[in-house]
Design a protein around this motif. Structure first.
Motif, PDB file in Angstrom:
ATOM      1  N   LEU A 248       0.782  -1.236   0.015  1.00  0.00           N
ATOM      2  CA  LEU A 248      -0.159   0.045  -0.072  1.00  0.00           C
ATOM      3  C   LEU A 248       0.954   1.304  -0.073  1.00  0.00           C
ATOM      4  O   LEU A 248       0.504   1.962  -0.703  1.00  0.00           O
ATOM      5  CB  LEU A 248      -0.807   0.022   1.082  1.00  0.00           C
ATOM      6  N   ASP A 249       1.946   1.298   0.811  1.00  0.00           N
ATOM      7  CA  ASP A 249       2.814   2.429   0.712  1.00  0.00           C
ATOM      8  C   ASP A 249       3.424   2.720  -0.461  1.00  0.00           C
ATOM      9  O   ASP A 249       4.233   3.660  -0.616  1.00  0.00           O
ATOM     10  CB  ASP A 249       3.691   2.295   2.142  1.00  0.00           C
ATOM     11  N   GLY A 319       8.813   5.726  -4.132  1.00  0.00           N
ATOM     12  CA  GLY A 319       7.711   4.622  -3.518  1.00  0.00           C
ATOM     13  C   GLY A 319       8.466   3.520  -2.684  1.00  0.00           C
ATOM     14  O   GLY A 319       7.984   3.074  -1.592  1.00  0.00           O
ATOM     15  N   ARG A 320       9.494   2.946  -3.201  1.00  0.00           N
ATOM     16  CA  ARG A 320      10.203   1.892  -2.624  1.00  0.00           C
ATOM     17  C   ARG A 320      10.843   2.201  -1.154  1.00  0.00           C
ATOM     18  O   ARG A 320      10.621   1.805  -0.354  1.00  0.00           O
ATOM     19  CB  ARG A 320      11.541   1.432  -3.257  1.00  0.00           C
ATOM     20  N   ALA A 321      11.384   3.519  -1.354  1.00  0.00           N
ATOM     21  CA  ALA A 321      11.902   4.267   0.182  1.00  0.00           C
ATOM     22  C   ALA A 321      10.807   4.185   1.083  1.00  0.00           C
ATOM     23  O   ALA A 321      11.019   3.975   2.129  1.00  0.00           O
ATOM     24  CB  ALA A 321      12.503   5.589  -0.386  1.00  0.00           C
ATOM     25  N   GLN A 322       9.700   4.856   0.532  1.00  0.00           N
ATOM     26  CA  GLN A 322       8.638   5.110   1.543  1.00  0.00           C
ATOM     27  C   GLN A 322       7.908   3.753   1.990  1.00  0.00           C
ATOM     28  O   GLN A 322       7.591   3.809   3.142  1.00  0.00           O
ATOM     29  CB  GLN A 322       7.249   6.042   0.926  1.00  0.00           C
ATOM     30  N   LEU A 359      16.443  -0.535   4.408  1.00  0.00           N
ATOM     31  CA  LEU A 359      16.656   0.728   4.989  1.00  0.00           C
ATOM     32  C   LEU A 359      17.957   1.225   5.016  1.00  0.00           C
ATOM     33  O   LEU A 359      18.398   2.246   4.621  1.00  0.00           O
ATOM     34  CB  LEU A 359      16.127   0.846   6.487  1.00  0.00           C
ATOM     35  N   ARG A 360      19.012   0.376   5.266  1.00  0.00           N
ATOM     36  CA  ARG A 360      20.369   0.688   5.271  1.00  0.00           C
ATOM     37  C   ARG A 360      20.875   0.924   3.980  1.00  0.00           C
ATOM     38  O   ARG A 360      21.872   1.682   3.461  1.00  0.00           O
ATOM     39  CB  ARG A 360      21.085  -0.470   6.039  1.00  0.00           C
ATOM     40  N   ARG A 365      19.958  10.375  -0.058  1.00  0.00           N
ATOM     41  CA  ARG A 365      19.033  11.440  -0.229  1.00  0.00           C
ATOM     42  C   ARG A 365      17.523  10.944   0.063  1.00  0.00           C
ATOM     43  O   ARG A 365      16.786  11.939   0.736  1.00  0.00           O
ATOM     44  CB  ARG A 365      18.761  11.885  -1.595  1.00  0.00           C
ATOM     45  N   TYR A 366      17.004   9.710   0.279  1.00  0.00           N
ATOM     46  CA  TYR A 366      15.918   9.244   0.650  1.00  0.00           C
ATOM     47  C   TYR A 366      15.928   9.062   2.248  1.00  0.00           C
ATOM     48  O   TYR A 366      14.856   9.265   3.021  1.00  0.00           O
ATOM     49  CB  TYR A 366      15.512   7.967   0.109  1.00  0.00           C
ATOM     50  N   ARG A 367      17.032   8.674   2.754  1.00  0.00           N
ATOM     51  CA  ARG A 367      17.229   8.451   4.303  1.00  0.00           C
ATOM     52  C   ARG A 367      17.189   9.966   5.067  1.00  0.00           C
ATOM     53  O   ARG A 367      16.656  10.058   5.986  1.00  0.00           O
ATOM     54  CB  ARG A 367      18.415   7.884   4.572  1.00  0.00           C
TER      55      ARG A 367
END
Length: 398
Positions: A248-249, A319-322, A359-360, A365-367
């Motif tokens: 969903l995210d 989207g993948r980062a979120q 996440l790592r 820039r997304y972190r």
């Protein structure tokens, strides 16, 4: 397309039978549906809806068939928007995953009953007042604009008016007792928070109906097609929740896609209203010669916008980062505050480790864009400390 009373009753009995089957064979015994189970039953419900649409096309004609499919696809897309809010509600009330199915099924039944009432009201208004099309069109255009606002996706709070009233009037226990609505506490029979969860879902569904019913009336004014497209879009929503809640995210552009669809249908309604105009202060009460949008074009635009929206969302690095950040937060919170079953908690921790690794690996820039990063890191530390105290093998099958 004329529909006899017999066909109406057969349809209602069939839909009620599917809901009853869902309760008896899937919901009555609390459990967490596997990915395979959710996939199979989601596919079956979509298959039933498509077969029904094929029957409408075959026996009712191409135009009613296209109207049904346009309505079904639109309502299905809007129902995915429902799932975002259901996810927030479940997290807000800290509902254990195995106990979420009953609340979801209640939400579907409540939504179907509420939307049936709105459908009948909408049909009565349309038959009585031609200017209602202007009103419906305006509602959809305003809704589309609201979805484009930065806060538009968060506008439907799980703590809505119905929940606030229920919290004041109903005294519930602090903990769940499975998926039961009542439990015994200190020798007294009391309500569990599950009732508030159901009220929250039901109240939210009423708000969603205010958007979705004008949308489908913009595609067809046949009450039977409006009802069946709405009902079949809701059937299987419970399974879909467990199937795609991890994705969903990722659908970061869904709000834009839905805004485009609702705006398109809103314009279609206004054009239809102008074509059928009898409002005295518009063109002196005479119909306005405007081009109307055909059902075939509507179906093509709706499907096209949804395809572009989904593909763009899934291909988006943002989207993948979120999705990764939301997954980390959700699994950590569920591990710490929601789940008590050792096996389920261990599964959640394993998923948390996978999301942490992802996440790592996120680009810097997304972190940097992670909101409340300090709070998220503190949450992760708590989860790891809790897991270390419980022991690394706790919850694993022997």
């Amino acid at each position: 397309m004329d529909v006899s009373a017999g066909v109406w009753w057969l349809t209602i009995v069939g839909i009620a039978g599917l809901l009853l089957f869902d309760f008896v064979f899937h919901v009555r015994k609390a459990h967490v549906p596997t990915l395979r189970e959710a996939s199979i039953w989601s596919s079956l419900y979509v298959g039933v809806a498509l077969l029904f649409g094929a029957g409408v096309w075959l026996f009712g004609g191409a135009d009613p068939g296209a109207e049904y499919f346009a309505g079904y696809v639109t309502e299905k897309a809007l129902s995915v928007d429902n799932l975002f809010v259901f996810l927030v509600i479940m997290g807000s009330f800290k509902v254990p995953r195995a106990d979420q199915q009953k609340a979801l099924l209640f939400g579907i039944v409540f939504s179907l009953v509420a939307r049936t009432g709105f459908i009948l009201l909408g049909a009565a208004l349309i038959n009585t007042f031609a200017w209602v099309f202007y009103l419906f069109g305006l509602i959809l255009l305003l809704t589309a604009g609201n979805l484009l606002k930065p806060e538009g996706g968060d506008g439907r709070s799980p703590d809505n008016l119905m929940v606030r009233v229920a919290r004041r009037l109903l005294h519930t226990s602090d903990t769940y007792d499975g998926d039961r609505l009542f439990t015994v506490q200190d020798g007294k029979r009391v309500m569990t928070p599950m009732l508030l969860v159901m009220i929250a879902i039901g109240g939210t569904d009423v708000l969603f109906a205010l958007d979705s019913i004008p949308a489908i009336f913009g595609l067809t004014q046949n009450v039977y097609l409006v009802f069946t497209a709405t009902a079949f879009s809701l059937l299987g929503l419970r399974q879909l929740y467990f199937l795609i809640d991890g994705l969903l995210d990722r659908l970061i552009y869904l709000a834009y896609g839905l805004a485009a669809i609702l705006a398109f249908i809103g314009v279609k309604l206004v054009l239809h209203a102008l074509h059928e105009n009898n409002v005295p202060f518009i063109n002196e009460g005479e119909p306005v010669p405007v081009v109307e949008i055909s059902t075939g074009l509507s179906l093509s635009v709706i499907v096209g916008v949804l395809l572009v929206t989904v593909v763009a969302s899934l291909a988006s690095p943002k989207g993948r980062a979120q999705n990764t950040v939301s997954g980390v937060r959700r699994y950590a919170e569920a591990y710490l505050d929601v789940e008590h079953d050792p096996v389920v908690r261990e599964e959640l921790f394993d998923r948390l480790l996978v999301k942490e690794e992802q996440l790592r690996q996120l680009p810097e820039r997304y972190r940097r864009e992670i909101r409340d990063e300090d709070r998220l890191l503190a949450l992760l530390r708590r989860a790891h400390e809790e897991h270390d105290r419980a022991g690394p093998s706790a919850g694993r099958p022997v």
